[in-house]
Write a protein that holds these residues in place. Structure first.
Motif, PDB file in Angstrom:
ATOM      1  N   THR A 156       0.834  -1.166  -0.089  1.00 44.15           N
ATOM      2  CA  THR A 156      -0.212  -0.117  -0.154  1.00 44.15           C
ATOM      3  C   THR A 156       0.734   1.194  -0.035  1.00 44.15           C
ATOM      4  OG1 THR A 156      -1.714   0.914   1.003  1.00 44.15           O
ATOM      5  CG2 THR A 156      -0.313   0.098   2.371  1.00 44.15           C
ATOM      6  N   ASP A 157       0.417   2.312  -0.713  1.00 52.23           N
ATOM      7  CA  ASP A 157       1.271   3.488  -1.065  1.00 52.23           C
ATOM      8  C   ASP A 157       1.355   4.143   0.346  1.00 52.23           C
ATOM      9  OD1 ASP A 157       1.850   2.955  -3.651  1.00 52.23           O
ATOM     10  OD2 ASP A 157      -0.069   3.840  -4.160  1.00 52.23           O
ATOM     11  N   ARG A 158       0.069   4.434   1.157  1.00 52.43           N
ATOM     12  CA  ARG A 158       0.270   5.031   2.380  1.00 52.43           C
ATOM     13  C   ARG A 158      -0.477   4.617   3.418  1.00 52.43           C
ATOM     14  NH1 ARG A 158       0.497  11.080   2.234  1.00 52.43           N
ATOM     15  NH2 ARG A 158       1.088  10.536   4.236  1.00 52.43           N
ATOM     16  N   PRO A 159       0.256   3.537   3.995  1.00 48.44           N
ATOM     17  CA  PRO A 159      -0.277   2.696   5.171  1.00 48.44           C
ATOM     18  C   PRO A 159      -0.493   3.653   6.293  1.00 48.44           C
ATOM     19  CG  PRO A 159       2.262   2.413   5.219  1.00 48.44           C
ATOM     20  CD  PRO A 159       1.928   3.274   3.728  1.00 48.44           C
ATOM     21  N   ILE A 160      -1.801   3.297   6.850  1.00 44.64           N
ATOM     22  CA  ILE A 160      -2.161   3.848   7.994  1.00 44.64           C
ATOM     23  C   ILE A 160      -2.053   3.052   9.289  1.00 44.64           C
ATOM     24  CG2 ILE A 160      -4.381   4.761   9.176  1.00 44.64           C
ATOM     25  CD1 ILE A 160      -5.458   5.077   6.207  1.00 44.64           C
ATOM     26  N   ILE A 161      -1.214   3.690  10.222  1.00 40.59           N
ATOM     27  CA  ILE A 161      -0.806   2.588  11.451  1.00 40.59           C
ATOM     28  C   ILE A 161      -1.208   3.483  12.541  1.00 40.59           C
ATOM     29  CG2 ILE A 161       1.018   1.305  12.436  1.00 40.59           C
ATOM     30  CD1 ILE A 161       2.340   0.920   9.683  1.00 40.59           C
ATOM     31  N   MET A 162      -1.893   3.089  13.496  1.00 39.91           N
ATOM     32  CA  MET A 162      -2.295   3.717  14.531  1.00 39.91           C
ATOM     33  C   MET A 162      -1.989   2.875  15.997  1.00 39.91           C
ATOM     34  SD  MET A 162      -5.883   5.492  13.904  1.00 39.91           S
ATOM     35  CE  MET A 162      -6.333   6.405  12.288  1.00 39.91           C
ATOM     36  N   ALA A 163      -0.969   3.234  16.581  1.00 39.03           N
ATOM     37  CA  ALA A 163      -0.335   2.636  17.621  1.00 39.03           C
ATOM     38  C   ALA A 163      -0.991   3.209  18.878  1.00 39.03           C
ATOM     39  CB  ALA A 163       1.166   2.653  17.611  1.00 39.03           C
TER      40      ALA A 163
ATOM     41  N   TRP B 249      10.641   3.123   8.600  1.00 38.45           N
ATOM     42  CA  TRP B 249      10.368   1.666   8.055  1.00 38.45           C
ATOM     43  C   TRP B 249       9.405   1.559   6.713  1.00 38.45           C
ATOM     44  CZ3 TRP B 249       8.499  -0.798  13.414  1.00 38.45           C
ATOM     45  CH2 TRP B 249       9.652  -0.925  14.083  1.00 38.45           C
ATOM     46  N   THR B 250       8.779   3.090   6.717  1.00 38.60           N
ATOM     47  CA  THR B 250       7.893   3.164   5.390  1.00 38.60           C
ATOM     48  C   THR B 250       8.520   4.473   4.440  1.00 38.60           C
ATOM     49  OG1 THR B 250       6.418   4.657   6.606  1.00 38.60           O
ATOM     50  CG2 THR B 250       5.938   2.416   6.595  1.00 38.60           C
ATOM     51  N   ASN B 251       9.818   4.796   5.089  1.00 36.47           N
ATOM     52  CA  ASN B 251      10.140   5.781   4.380  1.00 36.47           C
ATOM     53  C   ASN B 251       9.418   7.030   4.186  1.00 36.47           C
ATOM     54  OD1 ASN B 251      12.556   6.987   2.952  1.00 36.47           O
ATOM     55  ND2 ASN B 251      11.929   6.484   0.981  1.00 36.47           N
ATOM     56  N   GLY B 252       8.781   7.330   5.170  1.00 39.77           N
ATOM     57  CA  GLY B 252       8.064   8.483   5.467  1.00 39.77           C
ATOM     58  C   GLY B 252       6.647   8.457   4.948  1.00 39.77           C
ATOM     59  N   ARG B 253       6.279   7.171   4.509  1.00 36.59           N
ATOM     60  CA  ARG B 253       4.955   7.198   3.679  1.00 36.59           C
ATOM     61  C   ARG B 253       3.477   6.682   4.665  1.00 36.59           C
ATOM     62  NH1 ARG B 253       4.525   2.726   0.345  1.00 36.59           N
ATOM     63  NH2 ARG B 253       6.368   1.823   1.130  1.00 36.59           N
ATOM     64  N   VAL B 254       3.901   6.557   5.808  1.00 36.47           N
ATOM     65  CA  VAL B 254       2.826   6.240   6.830  1.00 36.47           C
ATOM     66  C   VAL B 254       2.093   7.348   7.227  1.00 36.47           C
ATOM     67  CG1 VAL B 254       4.217   6.445   9.093  1.00 36.47           C
ATOM     68  CG2 VAL B 254       2.445   4.730   8.739  1.00 36.47           C
ATOM     69  N   LEU B 255       0.835   7.006   7.326  1.00 32.68           N
ATOM     70  CA  LEU B 255      -0.114   7.858   7.998  1.00 32.68           C
ATOM     71  C   LEU B 255      -0.234   7.521   9.316  1.00 32.68           C
ATOM     72  CD1 LEU B 255      -2.814   8.470   5.050  1.00 32.68           C
ATOM     73  CD2 LEU B 255      -0.893  10.173   6.066  1.00 32.68           C
TER      74      LEU B 255
END
Length: 184
Positions: free
Chosen positions: A59-66, A84-90
């Motif tokens: 996925t281009d923009r993974p959404i991860i809520m910890a 780990w996502t090279n800045g792509r995470v939301l």
């Protein structure tokens, strides 16, 4: 939850050959290719580098809520998710975290807190003199919060900052009262 369930036949091949073994998060991410992870487990480190990188491969923009509290029980740290996502995470967390700098760019870390919804929801219901809170009012509240934040820019926070609670509450209240009025 039904749209997200998988058939027994589909998941039977996800195990490591041990019929008694449970299917873990790594197997789910590897096979189901989710676009979002929400952590409420209080299991520090549950979102490992391997899991996050596998997810980011699909996925281009993974959404991860910890979201677990306290921070010592957070499923992953924002700086790790960003790296780990090279800045792509939301990402959003359950506790406040300072901004993270990655590749020379500051990343604002959103705090997912019920204070972004509940004060405005209560105010909107009170102003509208509603007798109940409907699904449409809840959806209007969530939409109001989403409209305030613009997570499309790299490094932007996924949600409005907690320092803007008065403005967020006002926007939510207006949206909830408007939805209540439309419903009569």
């Amino acid at each position: 939850q039904e749209p997200y369930t998988r058939s027994r036949d589909e998941v039977s091949s996800w195990t490591h050959g041990d019929a008694a073994a449970q299917i873990g998060l790594a197997e789910v991410v590897a096979h189901a290719h989710p676009t979002m992870l929400i952590g409420t487990s209080t299991h520090s480190g549950a979102f490992t580098e391997a899991i996050v990188k596998d997810m980011a491969d699909h996925t281009d923009r993974p959404i991860i809520m910890a979201l677990s509290n306290p921070t010592s029980k957070c499923e992953a740290l924002p700086e790790d998710l960003i790296a780990w996502t090279n800045g792509r995470v939301l990402t959003a967390t359950g506790s406040p975290f300072p901004p993270v700098v990655h590749g020379g760019r500051p990343y604002q870390i959103a705090q997912a807190n019920n204070a972004l919804i509940f004060p405005g929801l209560g105010l909107g219901v009170t102003v509208a003199k509603a007798h109940r809170i409907s699904e449409q009012m809840i959806a209007a509240a969530a939409d109001a919060v989403a409209r305030i934040s613009d997570a499309s820019a790299p490094g932007a926070a996924l949600l409005p900052p907690m320092t803007d609670l008065r403005a967020v509450s006002a926007a939510v209240a207006i949206a909830v009262a408007t939805a209540a009025a439309k419903e009569g």
